[in-house]
Write a protein that holds these residues in place. Structure first.
Motif, short mmCIF file in Angstrom:
data_model
loop_
_atom_site.label_atom_id
_atom_site.label_comp_id
_atom_site.label_asym_id
_atom_site.label_seq_id
_atom_site.Cartn_x
_atom_site.Cartn_y
_atom_site.Cartn_z
N ASP A 105 0.92 -1.31 0.04
CA ASP A 105 -0.07 0.12 -0.03
C ASP A 105 0.69 1.26 0.12
OD1 ASP A 105 -2.08 -1.65 0.19
OD2 ASP A 105 -2.67 -1.44 2.12
N MET A 106 2.02 1.19 -0.07
CA MET A 106 3.08 2.44 -0.37
C MET A 106 2.49 3.17 -1.25
SD MET A 106 7.14 2.63 -0.05
CE MET A 106 7.59 1.78 -1.45
N TYR A 107 2.32 4.43 -1.30
CA TYR A 107 1.73 5.56 -2.27
C TYR A 107 3.03 5.99 -2.90
CZ TYR A 107 -2.05 8.18 -3.78
OH TYR A 107 -3.09 8.90 -4.32
N VAL A 108 2.96 5.98 -4.32
CA VAL A 108 4.19 6.00 -5.10
C VAL A 108 3.79 6.56 -6.48
CG1 VAL A 108 5.59 4.61 -3.86
CG2 VAL A 108 4.49 3.79 -5.96
N GLU A 109 4.79 6.96 -7.18
CA GLU A 109 4.43 7.46 -8.64
C GLU A 109 4.49 6.44 -9.55
OE1 GLU A 109 3.57 10.09 -11.67
OE2 GLU A 109 3.75 10.76 -9.60
N ILE A 110 3.27 6.21 -10.08
CA ILE A 110 3.25 4.98 -11.21
C ILE A 110 3.41 5.54 -12.51
CG2 ILE A 110 2.04 2.90 -11.81
CD1 ILE A 110 2.43 2.78 -9.03
N PRO A 111 4.62 5.32 -12.94
CA PRO A 111 4.73 5.96 -14.51
C PRO A 111 3.64 6.05 -15.50
CG PRO A 111 6.78 4.50 -13.78
CD PRO A 111 5.54 4.11 -13.06
N GLY A 112 3.05 6.99 -15.86
CA GLY A 112 2.02 7.32 -16.65
C GLY A 112 0.69 7.15 -16.32
N MET A 131 8.26 -3.04 -12.52
CA MET A 131 9.54 -2.96 -12.77
C MET A 131 10.06 -1.43 -12.87
SD MET A 131 10.85 -6.18 -14.61
CE MET A 131 12.52 -5.92 -14.48
N GLN A 132 9.25 -0.93 -13.73
CA GLN A 132 9.43 0.58 -14.11
C GLN A 132 9.48 1.49 -12.90
OE1 GLN A 132 6.95 0.63 -17.48
NE2 GLN A 132 8.33 1.56 -18.79
N THR A 133 8.31 1.10 -12.18
CA THR A 133 7.76 1.80 -10.95
C THR A 133 9.22 1.80 -9.93
OG1 THR A 133 5.49 1.42 -11.14
CG2 THR A 133 6.10 2.20 -9.11
N ILE A 134 9.63 0.69 -9.51
CA ILE A 134 10.47 0.48 -8.64
C ILE A 134 12.02 0.96 -8.97
CG2 ILE A 134 11.77 -1.26 -7.22
CD1 ILE A 134 9.29 -2.98 -7.20
N GLU A 135 11.91 0.77 -10.23
CA GLU A 135 13.26 1.21 -10.56
C GLU A 135 13.49 2.98 -10.59
OE1 GLU A 135 14.99 -1.89 -14.24
OE2 GLU A 135 13.76 -0.52 -14.71
N GLY A 136 12.38 3.29 -11.17
CA GLY A 136 12.01 4.80 -10.96
C GLY A 136 12.18 5.39 -9.36
N LEU A 137 11.62 4.61 -8.61
CA LEU A 137 11.54 5.08 -7.00
C LEU A 137 13.02 5.14 -6.45
CD1 LEU A 137 9.66 5.32 -4.78
CD2 LEU A 137 9.77 2.82 -4.24
N PHE A 138 13.95 3.97 -6.79
CA PHE A 138 15.30 3.81 -6.45
C PHE A 138 16.44 4.39 -7.55
CE2 PHE A 138 12.99 0.67 -4.03
CZ PHE A 138 12.96 1.31 -2.77
N PRO A 279 11.11 0.71 5.68
CA PRO A 279 10.18 1.70 6.47
C PRO A 279 9.44 2.66 5.66
CG PRO A 279 12.58 1.44 7.27
CD PRO A 279 12.63 0.83 5.94
N THR A 280 8.16 3.03 6.18
CA THR A 280 7.69 3.85 5.46
C THR A 280 7.42 5.18 6.53
OG1 THR A 280 5.58 2.97 6.26
CG2 THR A 280 6.30 2.27 4.05
N ALA A 281 6.43 6.28 6.07
CA ALA A 281 6.45 7.50 6.87
C ALA A 281 4.93 7.36 7.78
CB ALA A 281 6.71 8.74 5.85
N GLY A 282 4.49 6.23 7.74
CA GLY A 282 3.18 6.16 8.37
C GLY A 282 1.97 6.13 7.48
N ILE A 292 -3.55 4.32 2.72
CA ILE A 292 -2.12 4.24 2.12
C ILE A 292 -1.25 4.22 3.08
CG2 ILE A 292 -3.04 5.13 0.00
CD1 ILE A 292 -1.81 7.90 0.78
N GLU A 293 0.13 3.75 2.77
CA GLU A 293 1.21 3.95 3.44
C GLU A 293 2.03 5.06 2.75
OE1 GLU A 293 2.57 2.54 6.48
OE2 GLU A 293 0.58 1.45 6.68
N LEU A 294 2.36 6.17 3.53
CA LEU A 294 3.27 7.20 2.88
C LEU A 294 4.73 6.85 2.87
CD1 LEU A 294 1.82 10.34 4.81
CD2 LEU A 294 1.41 9.59 2.63
N ALA A 295 5.12 7.02 1.69
CA ALA A 295 6.58 6.71 1.57
C ALA A 295 7.41 7.82 2.09
CB ALA A 295 6.95 6.59 -0.22
N SER A 296 8.52 7.31 2.52
CA SER A 296 9.47 8.16 3.20
C SER A 296 10.49 8.51 2.28
CB SER A 296 10.17 7.36 4.40
OG SER A 296 11.22 8.30 4.90
N GLU A 297 10.68 9.69 1.92
CA GLU A 297 11.92 10.28 1.06
C GLU A 297 13.16 10.05 1.33
OE1 GLU A 297 10.91 14.22 -0.26
OE2 GLU A 297 8.84 14.03 -0.80
N LEU A 298 13.35 10.17 2.78
CA LEU A 298 14.68 10.05 3.53
C LEU A 298 15.05 8.56 3.21
CD1 LEU A 298 17.09 10.78 5.10
CD2 LEU A 298 15.80 10.30 6.98
#
Length: 324
Positions: A105-112, A131-138, A279-282, A292-298
């Protein structure tokens, strides 16, 4: 590759001289065609040619309640979502294996597609989009992908004659009479499957479920590696025969590749595998009302740096994971 794939690596490597064992694996397992367009391939992160570490996306997919005819390989948009996502990092020196679970449930940018839960990527565009989503995330390229249908846990537990785990939280699986007491319990068949699927019985839901999945897989791997299984051809064939149909790999990840990796990882066992949850941001609620689970930018920045620098050991030393 995660303890699931390490277990298979051990089995296939033990049968290295048994060509038919590898042929059986290649015949019975499934293949996902990633099919990136030229533009999509060019947009993927570039890996330093000198970087010999390996990153593998390991997915757990639950078809138990899925009555549709969706492709097993999930190479395009389907109604199915992934219930378990792990990024497996194998350092260049092959001395360790790091398995990082990512909450679905981590809330992230899904390409497109804008912002959404991480596991929605499969329903929107299959494994390639995830794969594109996770590659973009990291900002890190994934070398391979492997998928395990949860039904395979049932077959693995049966082939091993039961898998013994230490259960820390007693619970009764939701809508069943399956009770799992605290302490050492032996899981087999449907009870094993329900153990790795259950989340509604826990206050921390998905976090405990991924912890239980890792616990089960590690116990199964230990059982294989510490017993006479690897010297028992009949048992090896049974494991490959029963479990392979529930496995899917990218088309460059065949038995021969797994055996080669197995030889590189010959000194690695479950004792020097680091398994943790990112870890997530809560917890929060999205604009359209989703939990949702907020993604931690740090955290994302730290893990990105660790993956790109092959320094996951440093990251975990500086940021000891919480349990589960």
């Amino acid at each position: 590759m995660s303890v699931v794939v390490v277990l298979l690596v051990a089995v296939l490597s033990a049968g290295y001289v048994l060509f038919d064992l590898q042929r059986q694996f290649n015949t019975k397992s499934n293949t996902v065609a990633l099919g990136f367009s030229d533009a999509e391939e060019q947009a993927r992160p570039i890996k330093d040619p000198e970087d010999k570490s390996m990153n593998v996306l390991l997915l757990g997919v639950d078809h138990a309640d899925d009555g549709t005819a969706d492709a097993q390989a999930l190479d395009e948009a389907v109604s199915q979502r992934s219930d378990s996502m792990m990024l497996v990092h194998i350092p260049e020196d092959r001395s360790q294996v790091y398995v990082m679970s990512m909450v679905r449930d981590m809330y992230v940018e899904i390409p497109g597609h804008g912002m959404n839960k991480l596991n929605s990527a499969i329903s929107l565009g299959g494994v390639p989009l995830l794969m594109q989503t996770i590659e973009g995330l990291f900002n890190t390229k994934l070398d391979h992908v492997a998928m395990v249908d949860f039904e395979g846990f049932r077959e693995l537990s049966t082939a091993l004659g039961g898998v013994t785990v230490n259960n820390e939280i007693p619970f009764t699986a939701n809508d069943t009479d399956y009770f799992y007491p605290a302490g050492d319990i032996t899981l087999e068949g449907d009870r094993a499957l329900r153990f790795v699927r259950e989340r509604k019985s826990f206050t921390n839901g998905d976090y405990q479920r991924v912890a239980n999945q890792r616990k089960f897989i590690a116990a199964a791997a230990n059982q294989v590696l510490s017993s006479g299984t690897l010297t028992n051809p009949v048992k090896l064939y049974e494991i490959v025969d029963k479990v392979s149909p529930y496995l899917t790999f990218d088309d460059n990840f065949d038995a021969a590749t797994l055996v080669g990796l197995g030889l590189q990882l010959k000194n690695v066992d479950t004792e020097n595998m680091e398994m943790f949850t990112m870890p997530t941001a809560g917890t929060s609620t999205s604009a359209d009302g989703q939990s949702i689970e907020l993604a931690s930018e740090l955290v994302i920045a730290q893990i990105s740096e660790a993956l790109q620098g092959d320094a996951m050991a440093d990251y975990l030393r500086e940021n000891p994971p919480e349990t589960p």
